[in-house]
Design an enzyme around this catalytic site. Structure first.
Site, PDB file in Angstrom:
ATOM      1  N   SER A  40       0.825  -1.199   0.000  1.00  0.00           N
ATOM      2  CA  SER A  40       0.000   0.000   0.000  1.00  0.00           C
ATOM      3  C   SER A  40       0.871   1.266   0.000  1.00  0.00           C
ATOM      4  CB  SER A  40      -0.957  -0.051   1.203  1.00  0.00           C
ATOM      5  OG  SER A  40      -2.024   0.830   1.047  1.00  0.00           O
ATOM      6  N   ASP A 168      -6.028  -3.702  -2.033  1.00  0.00           N
ATOM      7  CA  ASP A 168      -4.972  -3.294  -1.101  1.00  0.00           C
ATOM      8  C   ASP A 168      -4.102  -4.458  -0.614  1.00  0.00           C
ATOM      9  OD1 ASP A 168      -3.471  -2.172   0.937  1.00  0.00           O
ATOM     10  OD2 ASP A 168      -5.148  -1.151   1.874  1.00  0.00           O
TER      11      ASP A 168
END
Length: 281
Positions: A40, A168
């Site tokens: 991320s 993610d």
């Protein structure tokens, strides 16, 4: 012979601005990682470092944009759908932004278009939504890998790459230090997930609960991983009072987490002293 280091930058949204201090400290110590892994926001920070940017350059770049609300608004406007057909294709979902467009509007030009043009090898994580597994990217097109890694559910639309629907990377592997096993003498891991904290008014909105539950889940994943293997240095800067999307609080995040620089320097110096003693024994 000097020791080698690998670094894992964890996910955490705006809390990952703390990674800037880590990169600055490594620069000041004269340490250039032999490999970097990131999830991320950690993948984005790792890409900047892998591209050859110094901690000071990343600091100045991030502050120069995020501390100016008009600049953020201008770049978000540039990230809007380009045509009506793109809006219709996306279902006009204002709650799910196109993360690839946003990254294209915000990333520094020093970050290249492919992994192969990076100065330091980089591993970027994402979560394969329908494959129910971790996806790791180390080659090919870089932007889509970073976008997939940072596609926070319910905020950013998933990213399609190589026939997979990706979200993610922090969902499956919040701090990917395990990807760095046997790549260097020492592994540094930086956890910026944080934990839910009381906001003082006793009220929690649905979004707060959703993000807080995700933090708890990620910390559970990290704890499970630590039972099996541990990085040589694990850093946890004080980021819990900040939310995932608090990017406009760049000054506050950087001020609160500044002590992590000295913590890392002391930890590295202790590691190297111990390594030297073992070499001399």
């Amino acid at each position: 012979m000097s020791a080698s280091f690998a670094v894992a930058f964890g996910g955490g949204g705006a809390r990952g601005l703390a990674h800037i201090h880590v990169i600055e400290a490594l620069d000041e110590l004269g340490i250039r990682p032999v490999v970097i892994a990131g999830s991320s926001i950690g993948a984005i920070m790792g890409a900047a470092m892998a591209a050859g940017m110094s901690g000071r350059e990343i600091h100045d770049y991030a502050h120069g944009i995020l501390a100016r609300h008009s600049e953020v608004a201008s770049r978000m406007w540039r990230a809007r759908p380009g045509t009506l057909s793109e809006m219709v294709e996306a279902g006009i979902k204002v709650s799910q932004f196109n993360i690839e467009r946003i990254l294209r509007a915000f990333l520094p030009e020093q970050i290249p278009e492919s992994f192969e043009k990076l100065a330091i090898p980089l591993a970027v994580t994402a979560t394969d939504y329908f494959g129910h597994e971790l996806a790791v990217f180390r080659e090919g097109e870089l932007l889509s890998a970073l976008a997939a890694s940072a596609a926070i559910p319910a905020v950013f639309a998933p990213v399609r790459r190589d026939g997979r629907l990706l979200i993610d990377g922090g969902i499956y592997n919040p701090v990917p230090f395990d990807l760095l096993e046997n790549t260097a003498d020492f592994v540094i891991a930086v956890d910026v997930v944080g934990v839910p904290t009381e906001n003082g008014n006793g009220k929690l909105g649905a979004v707060d609960v959703m993000f807080g539950a995700t933090q708890i889940m990620m910390q559970s994943i990290i704890a499970g991983k630590l039972e099996h293997s541990q990085p040589d240095i694990l850093l946890r800067p004080p980021v819990s009072r900040f939310r995932s999307l608090d990017f406009l609080k760049v000054d506050a995040v950087l001020a609160e987490t500044a002590p992590i620089k000295d913590e890392l320097k002391h930890a590295v110096e202790a590691l190297l002293r111990g390594n030297q003693r073992r070499s001399n024994a």
